[in-house]
Structure formats: structure tokens, C-alpha cells
Scaffold this motif. Structure first.
Motif, PDB file in Angstrom:
ATOM      1  N   ASP B 104       0.851  -1.188   0.000  1.00  0.00           N
ATOM      2  CA  ASP B 104       0.000   0.000   0.000  1.00  0.00           C
ATOM      3  C   ASP B 104       0.883   1.234   0.000  1.00  0.00           C
ATOM      4  O   ASP B 104       1.994   1.207   0.547  1.00  0.00           O
ATOM      5  CB  ASP B 104      -0.876   0.024   1.258  1.00  0.00           C
ATOM      6  N   PHE B 105       0.367   2.304  -0.608  1.00  0.00           N
ATOM      7  CA  PHE B 105       1.123   3.551  -0.603  1.00  0.00           C
ATOM      8  C   PHE B 105       0.354   4.646   0.129  1.00  0.00           C
ATOM      9  O   PHE B 105      -0.883   4.653   0.139  1.00  0.00           O
ATOM     10  CB  PHE B 105       1.391   4.030  -2.035  1.00  0.00           C
ATOM     11  N   THR B 106       1.094   5.588   0.680  1.00  0.00           N
ATOM     12  CA  THR B 106       0.477   6.826   1.152  1.00  0.00           C
ATOM     13  C   THR B 106       0.221   7.701  -0.068  1.00  0.00           C
ATOM     14  O   THR B 106       0.567   7.328  -1.195  1.00  0.00           O
ATOM     15  CB  THR B 106       1.423   7.587   2.079  1.00  0.00           C
ATOM     16  N   GLU B 107      -0.363   8.879   0.168  1.00  0.00           N
ATOM     17  CA  GLU B 107      -0.380   9.882  -0.897  1.00  0.00           C
ATOM     18  C   GLU B 107       1.067  10.265  -1.176  1.00  0.00           C
ATOM     19  O   GLU B 107       1.960   9.987  -0.382  1.00  0.00           O
ATOM     20  CB  GLU B 107      -1.174  11.116  -0.441  1.00  0.00           C
ATOM     21  N   LYS B 108       1.294  10.951  -2.306  1.00  0.00           N
ATOM     22  CA  LYS B 108       2.670  11.328  -2.649  1.00  0.00           C
ATOM     23  C   LYS B 108       3.269  12.260  -1.592  1.00  0.00           C
ATOM     24  O   LYS B 108       2.542  12.978  -0.907  1.00  0.00           O
ATOM     25  CB  LYS B 108       2.674  12.026  -4.000  1.00  0.00           C
ATOM     26  N   TYR B 109       4.580  12.224  -1.426  1.00  0.00           N
ATOM     27  CA  TYR B 109       5.233  13.267  -0.619  1.00  0.00           C
ATOM     28  C   TYR B 109       6.158  14.117  -1.473  1.00  0.00           C
ATOM     29  O   TYR B 109       6.648  15.144  -1.040  1.00  0.00           O
ATOM     30  CB  TYR B 109       5.917  12.702   0.628  1.00  0.00           C
ATOM     31  N   LEU B 211       5.839   4.963 -14.778  1.00  0.00           N
ATOM     32  CA  LEU B 211       6.578   5.904 -13.927  1.00  0.00           C
ATOM     33  C   LEU B 211       5.800   6.288 -12.681  1.00  0.00           C
ATOM     34  O   LEU B 211       6.365   6.843 -11.745  1.00  0.00           O
ATOM     35  CB  LEU B 211       6.952   7.150 -14.735  1.00  0.00           C
ATOM     36  N   GLY B 212       4.490   6.021 -12.677  1.00  0.00           N
ATOM     37  CA  GLY B 212       3.730   6.220 -11.455  1.00  0.00           C
ATOM     38  C   GLY B 212       3.206   7.626 -11.287  1.00  0.00           C
ATOM     39  O   GLY B 212       3.350   8.478 -12.153  1.00  0.00           O
ATOM     40  N   GLU B 213       2.591   7.819 -10.129  1.00  0.00           N
ATOM     41  CA  GLU B 213       1.910   9.079  -9.868  1.00  0.00           C
ATOM     42  C   GLU B 213       2.534   9.751  -8.656  1.00  0.00           C
ATOM     43  O   GLU B 213       1.896   9.949  -7.642  1.00  0.00           O
ATOM     44  CB  GLU B 213       0.428   8.796  -9.639  1.00  0.00           C
ATOM     45  N   GLY B 214       3.790  10.047  -8.745  1.00  0.00           N
ATOM     46  CA  GLY B 214       4.475  10.695  -7.637  1.00  0.00           C
ATOM     47  C   GLY B 214       5.157   9.692  -6.728  1.00  0.00           C
ATOM     48  O   GLY B 214       5.085   8.487  -6.944  1.00  0.00           O
ATOM     49  N   THR B 215       5.835  10.222  -5.725  1.00  0.00           N
ATOM     50  CA  THR B 215       6.616   9.391  -4.826  1.00  0.00           C
ATOM     51  C   THR B 215       5.914   9.273  -3.481  1.00  0.00           C
ATOM     52  O   THR B 215       5.561  10.284  -2.885  1.00  0.00           O
ATOM     53  CB  THR B 215       7.998  10.037  -4.623  1.00  0.00           C
ATOM     54  N   GLY B 216       5.699   8.051  -3.035  1.00  0.00           N
ATOM     55  CA  GLY B 216       4.967   7.857  -1.789  1.00  0.00           C
ATOM     56  C   GLY B 216       5.736   7.000  -0.805  1.00  0.00           C
ATOM     57  O   GLY B 216       6.856   6.571  -1.064  1.00  0.00           O
ATOM     58  N   ILE B 217       5.103   6.750   0.328  1.00  0.00           N
ATOM     59  CA  ILE B 217       5.687   5.890   1.340  1.00  0.00           C
ATOM     60  C   ILE B 217       4.962   4.551   1.268  1.00  0.00           C
ATOM     61  O   ILE B 217       3.734   4.505   1.304  1.00  0.00           O
ATOM     62  CB  ILE B 217       5.520   6.503   2.746  1.00  0.00           C
ATOM     63  N   ASN B 230      -0.264   9.534   6.084  1.00  0.00           N
ATOM     64  CA  ASN B 230      -0.900  10.555   5.246  1.00  0.00           C
ATOM     65  C   ASN B 230      -1.181  11.813   6.048  1.00  0.00           C
ATOM     66  O   ASN B 230      -0.899  12.929   5.598  1.00  0.00           O
ATOM     67  CB  ASN B 230      -2.211  10.022   4.671  1.00  0.00           C
ATOM     68  N   ALA B 231      -1.741  11.628   7.242  1.00  0.00           N
ATOM     69  CA  ALA B 231      -2.037  12.769   8.094  1.00  0.00           C
ATOM     70  C   ALA B 231      -0.746  13.502   8.440  1.00  0.00           C
ATOM     71  O   ALA B 231      -0.683  14.737   8.437  1.00  0.00           O
ATOM     72  CB  ALA B 231      -2.754  12.297   9.359  1.00  0.00           C
ATOM     73  N   ALA B 232       0.312  12.714   8.706  1.00  0.00           N
ATOM     74  CA  ALA B 232       1.584  13.325   9.085  1.00  0.00           C
ATOM     75  C   ALA B 232       2.191  14.118   7.927  1.00  0.00           C
ATOM     76  O   ALA B 232       2.769  15.192   8.121  1.00  0.00           O
ATOM     77  CB  ALA B 232       2.554  12.255   9.570  1.00  0.00           C
ATOM     78  N   ILE B 233       2.059  13.584   6.703  1.00  0.00           N
ATOM     79  CA  ILE B 233       2.587  14.312   5.538  1.00  0.00           C
ATOM     80  C   ILE B 233       1.878  15.654   5.405  1.00  0.00           C
ATOM     81  O   ILE B 233       2.516  16.702   5.238  1.00  0.00           O
ATOM     82  CB  ILE B 233       2.406  13.487   4.235  1.00  0.00           C
ATOM     83  N   LEU B 234       0.540  15.626   5.519  1.00  0.00           N
ATOM     84  CA  LEU B 234      -0.226  16.877   5.408  1.00  0.00           C
ATOM     85  C   LEU B 234       0.166  17.831   6.540  1.00  0.00           C
ATOM     86  O   LEU B 234       0.292  19.042   6.322  1.00  0.00           O
ATOM     87  CB  LEU B 234      -1.727  16.581   5.443  1.00  0.00           C
ATOM     88  N   ALA B 235       0.393  17.269   7.717  1.00  0.00           N
ATOM     89  CA  ALA B 235       0.744  18.110   8.862  1.00  0.00           C
ATOM     90  C   ALA B 235       2.089  18.805   8.656  1.00  0.00           C
ATOM     91  O   ALA B 235       2.216  20.015   8.900  1.00  0.00           O
ATOM     92  CB  ALA B 235       0.763  17.278  10.144  1.00  0.00           C
ATOM     93  N   ILE B 236       3.092  18.060   8.177  1.00  0.00           N
ATOM     94  CA  ILE B 236       4.394  18.735   7.999  1.00  0.00           C
ATOM     95  C   ILE B 236       4.361  19.683   6.798  1.00  0.00           C
ATOM     96  O   ILE B 236       5.119  20.632   6.737  1.00  0.00           O
ATOM     97  CB  ILE B 236       5.586  17.750   7.900  1.00  0.00           C
TER      98      ILE B 236
END
Lengths: 251, 257
Positions: B104-109, B211-217, B230-236
Motif C-alpha cells: 500500500d502507498f500513502t499519498e505522494k510526498y 513511472l507512477g503518480e508521484g513518490t509515496g511511502i 498521510n495525516a503526518a505528511i499533510l501536517a508537515i
């Protein structure tokens, strides 16, 4: 034909539902594994052949303590037995490529720019070093009686080496040499670290391409085991033939 | 009743054991690479640094978790995640359909383009016919491998264990071209002494399927960690931590749109 199809259907279903390994993917890429096995076998046996031929004069020079050659060969075998094969391969591949003088030399474009040659050179020098040392050991343990008998029979030193010393040294070295062959085969996986698609290289390619953990490695492992099995059989046969005199007499 | 309880307790014990005790351990283990500057690299003293490393640390701080960074070579990244050597991958991994089958991936960072590099002035034709026989080097098990195998099947593809080895062979003349992330290529190669005489070739590549849709975790499938991350990415992103780290390494905001 029908049986084949049902087996195929069974394999697909098994791969998708129960099995931790995807056999369909392995089956689809088997041709690549055979190509990889060919690269592995080529490198291993060419290195063993050339390295083995190089080892004979070097072992004779060491065993007979020939003045200038003996210490030089000792330094060579010590250097190649004392460092990991991976380091040696990297030195030949990445190390030499760093120097512009090397890149502009006549050796670059046909040989040193090609990973296959770099790996073959490293493997050959490595196996030659090991083979030299245990062949030297085998020559040095030639029974005194055999030497005395050949001197008494009026053999020249060269004739004695060719007919008595070397053949018997080969016999004594034979069981140990099967280990060297197997170790060289195992060491050949290093080829995959410098872009060659050997057996392990294909396994890593498959894992990388489909983000797998096991399939590529397990398949490569089975291939290596099969090759080692054949090598073992070949040595068993050779020992049966050449070490016949050591077996107890029956009947 | 008592029997049920014992059964449940032992089932729980077994379940905990099978998940490698992650539920029990507070430490979050994050898989990172170490040879992909400026995203990750090794300092002279052996410590890790780079954009990915600092983002991982910032996310841990945001989640209030103890973190342990686990170094892993690229081609074993997902297998080691699945084998529970760590719980998340922060290593510039693109979000692709193929990988989503495994993790599974997070949203992109972040999101940056991919582009070829060759000798300055080289005029290779980036078509199936034009690349036939050309030696193209890239990191094994990347989105770029998918791209080249799909679009340039007749090229002589060379796969490497680290990006540094790819650059070394490009300089040594063993490769005609190499393919990777543009920002990594700039900082890790083109803007260094090693990259003198080399330049980008062609346009930014475009193929979401490879190539994908961005770089995620990446996290293991079904792991609730991705929602937390995901919440943490948005927070930072919101509190300026991301910007501070971003500006340390890049002149532009690499988060993309």
C-alpha cells in the motif's frame, strides 16, 4: 494436449490462490534463466580451464622453488587468496575504468569496457591462485620412492615431471579440486553485480521487475543445485576412473 | 467460557508473534536507501542524510514515535518490507500500479520528472528503432526499468545495484545513456565534477503506468500505518517543516501540484 492444458490451469490457479510463489511467472521466464545459466557456465568453466592451465607451471615453479619465480608467484597467490573475489572484480571493473589512461588504451574497447571480460579475468586469476597452491601441495607430497625409481630408470627431470610427478599429483588433487570447481561456480554470482545477466542476475531481474522476494532467487537456487549435482557426478566418475588403484580389490 | 478465553488469549499471542511483535514494539522501523543523493546518502562518518532521511525523521516526530532507520539496497526494498525488516519505506519510491499489487502507498510526498542523460551533444533518437542496441543503464527494480523495457525493448539494458555505479559506468563510457529522476541526476551527477560533459537528453518522460503518480511511502498491505502517515505528511506540509527541509536541498518546491 488436454492434459497439458489442465496442468497449466491447475498451476495458474495454484499460483494465484495457495502458493507463496508465482509459478506461472517463473515458467514464463524460464528461457531467461536458461540464458543466464549459459552465462554462468561459460564464465565458470572458461575461468577454470584457463586458470587451471596457468596453475600448472606456477605450481611446478613453486614446488621446485625456482629462485626468482617462486616468491613472485607466492605474492600473487597470497594476494588473490587473501582478498575477496568481489573486491577483485570491482577493482577490474570499476577500478580500472576510473583511469583515463586505461580508457584510452588499446585494451579498453575490446576487453576492459566489457563486464564479461572483466569478470572472466578476475575469476581466472582467482581460481588460478587457489589451484596453484593445492597443486603445489600435491606435487610436494610425491612419494620419494617414485622419484628415486624414475631417477634410477634414467628419466630426465622433464620426462619425470611429465610422466610421474604431474599425473600422480593430479590424482591426489582431484577430490579437492571438485571443491574448487563448486566454489568457483558459487563465486560466479558476483558477475550479477557488474550488470551481467548470469543466473543470479536473471533472478534479481525477475525480482526487480515484478517486485518479488523469492521467485527469482528460488529458481536460480534450483538451477545452481542442478549444476552442482552434475559436477558432483562428473567428479565421482573421474575419481572412479583415475583413483581406481586406491579402491580395495574385490573378488 | 474459560476455554474460549484461553483460546482467544493464545490466538492473540500467536497473532502477535506472527506480526513480528510490531503491535507491541513502539519503535517504527523505516527502510531507507543510502546511495541516492540528495534524497539519501552516507556521510563520511557513516551516518545517513538527505531529503528522504529528514522527511522520515520529521514524520516520526509528527507521529510522536521512536524511529529506527534501516538501510537497504534498492532491489531488496519491497521484499524486505514484506519480510518485516521494517514497517515503511521512505526511499523515493514512485507509486505505480505494479507495486500496488504488493504494497500500500500513502499519498505522494513529492513528485519530480524522469529524464535521460547522455554525453553533451549526443543526438539519440528516443524511439523504439532509434534506441535499438544502445546501452542504457539504470537502477535495478525501478520505474525506469519498466519504462525502458516497455518502450525501448531493443535497447541493451544494463541493470545496476546502486545509482552511483550507473554514473560511474556512464563516465567510463560503458553506457550510452542513463535514466533516472531529474533532481537526483542534477544533485548527484550533473552538478558535480563527475558530471562534466554530460547533459539531459530529450524531454521529461511521460507514462503513468510505468513511472507512477508521484513518490509515496510504502507500507505492507492493509497496514493502518498509511492513514497515519498521510495525516503526518499533510501536517508537515502545513506547519512548515516540509518547506524547511525542501529548501535545504532544492530551489523549487518538489511537492508538485
Amino acid at each position: 494436449m488436454e492434459a497439458e492444458q489442465s496442468f497449466w490451469a491447475y498451476l495458474s490457479a495454484f499460483s494465484e490462490t495457495q502458493s507463496p510463489l508465482d509459478f506461472v511467472l517463473i515458467y514464463d521466464n524460464l528461457d531467461k534463466f536458461f540464458e543466464g545459466a549459459l552465462v554462468t557456465l561459460q564464465l565458470t568453466f572458461l575461468a577454470l580451464l584457463i586458470g587451471g592451465l596457468m596453475a600448472i607451471p606456477m605450481a611446478l615453479a613453486r614446488a621446485n622453488k625456482i629462485s626468482v619465480l617462486n616468491p613472485i608467484i607466492w605474492v600473487y597467490t597470497y594476494a588473490f587468496r587473501g582478498t575477496p573475489l568481489l573486491v577483485q572484480t570491482y577493482l577490474f571493473y570499476f577500478g580500472l575504468g576510473q583511469f583515463e589512461a586505461v580508457r584510452e588504451s588499446f585494451l579498453w574497447s575490446p576487453i576492459l569496457s566489457d563486464p564479461w571480460w572483466c569478470v572472466l579475468i578476475a575469476f581466472t586469476l582467482n581460481t588460478a591462485a587457489y589451484t596453484t597452491e593445492f597443486l603445489r601441495g600435491a606435487i610436494e607430497t610425491t612419494p620419494r620412492g617414485e622419484i628415486e625409481a624414475s631417477v634410477a630408470a634414467g628419466m630426465s627431470p622433464w620426462l619425470r615431471t611429465r610422466l610421474i610427478v604431474l599425473p600422480n599429483a593430479f590424482r591426489r588433487a582431484l577430490p579437492a579440486y571438485s571443491n574448487e570447481v563448486i566454489f568457483t561456480l558459487h563465486g560466479s554470482v558476483i558477475a550479477s553485480t557488474v550488470t551481467l545477466q548470469d543466473l543470479l542476475g536473471v533472478g534479481r531481474w525477475l525480482n526487480g521487475r515484478y517486485y518479488l522476494a523469492y521467485e527469482g532467487f528460488v529458481t536460480a537456487m534450483l538451477f545452481y543445485m542442478a549444476i552442482v549435482f552434475l559436477i558432483t557426478i562428473a567428479f565421482k566418475a573421474a575419481e572412479k576412473r583415475f583413483l581406481r588403484h586406491l579402491r580395495p580389490r574385490v573378488g | 467460557m474459560k476455554l474460549t478465553k484461553t483460546f482467544l488469549a493464545s490466538a492473540f499471542a500467536v497473532a502477535t508473534f506472527m506480526t513480528g511483535g510490531i503491535a507491541a514494539a513502539e519503535t517504527l522501523r523505516i527502510g531507507v536507501e543510502g546511495a541516492y543523493p540528495p534524497f539519501s546518502k552516507k556521510e563520511a562518518d557513516g551516518s545517513l542524510s538527505g531529503f528522504d532521511i529528514e522527511i522520515a525523521q520529521a514524520l516520526c516526530a509528527e507521529l510522536n514515535r521512536e524511529c529506527e532507520l534501516v538501510e537497504q539496497e534498492w532491489d531488496g526494498m519491497i521484499p524486505a518490507l514484506l519480510a518485516r525488516k521494517y514497517d515503511a519505506i521512505v526511499a523515493s519510491m514512485s507509486i505505480t500500479e505494479d507495486r500496488k499489487k504488493k504494497v500500500d502507498f500513502t499519498e505522494k510526498y513529492y513528485d519530480t520528472p524522469t529524464r535521460f542523460i547522455a554525453k553533451e551533444g549526443a543526438a539519440f533518437d528516443l524511439t523504439k528503432e532509434g534506441t535499438a542496441g544502445l546501452k542504457i543503464g539504470l537502477l535495478r527494480g525501478t520505474t525506469m526499468q519498466c519504462y525502458v523495457e516497455k518502450h525501448f525493448p531493443e535497447a541493451d539494458l544494463k541493470l545496476y545495484n546502486t545509482q552511483e555505479d550507473v554514473f560511474a559506468d556512464l563516465v567510463a563510457g560503458r553506457l550510452d545513456m542513463q535514466l533516472n529522476n531529474t533532481l537526483q541526476a542534477l544533485d548527484g551527477f550533473l552538478n558535480t565534477d563527475q558530471g562534466a560533459g554530460f547533459a539531459f537528453l530529450g524531454e521529461n518522460l511521460d507514462d503513468v503506468s510505468c513511472l507512477g503518480e508521484g513518490t509515496g511511502i510504502a507500507v505492507r498491505k492493509g497496514d493502518g500505518l498509511s492513514a497515519e502517515l498521510n495525516a503526518a505528511i499533510l501536517a508537515i506540509r502545513a506547519n512548515g517543516t516540509y518547506k524547511t527541509i525542501n529548501d535545504k536541498y532544492f530551489e523549487i518546491d518538489i511537492y508538485g501540484k
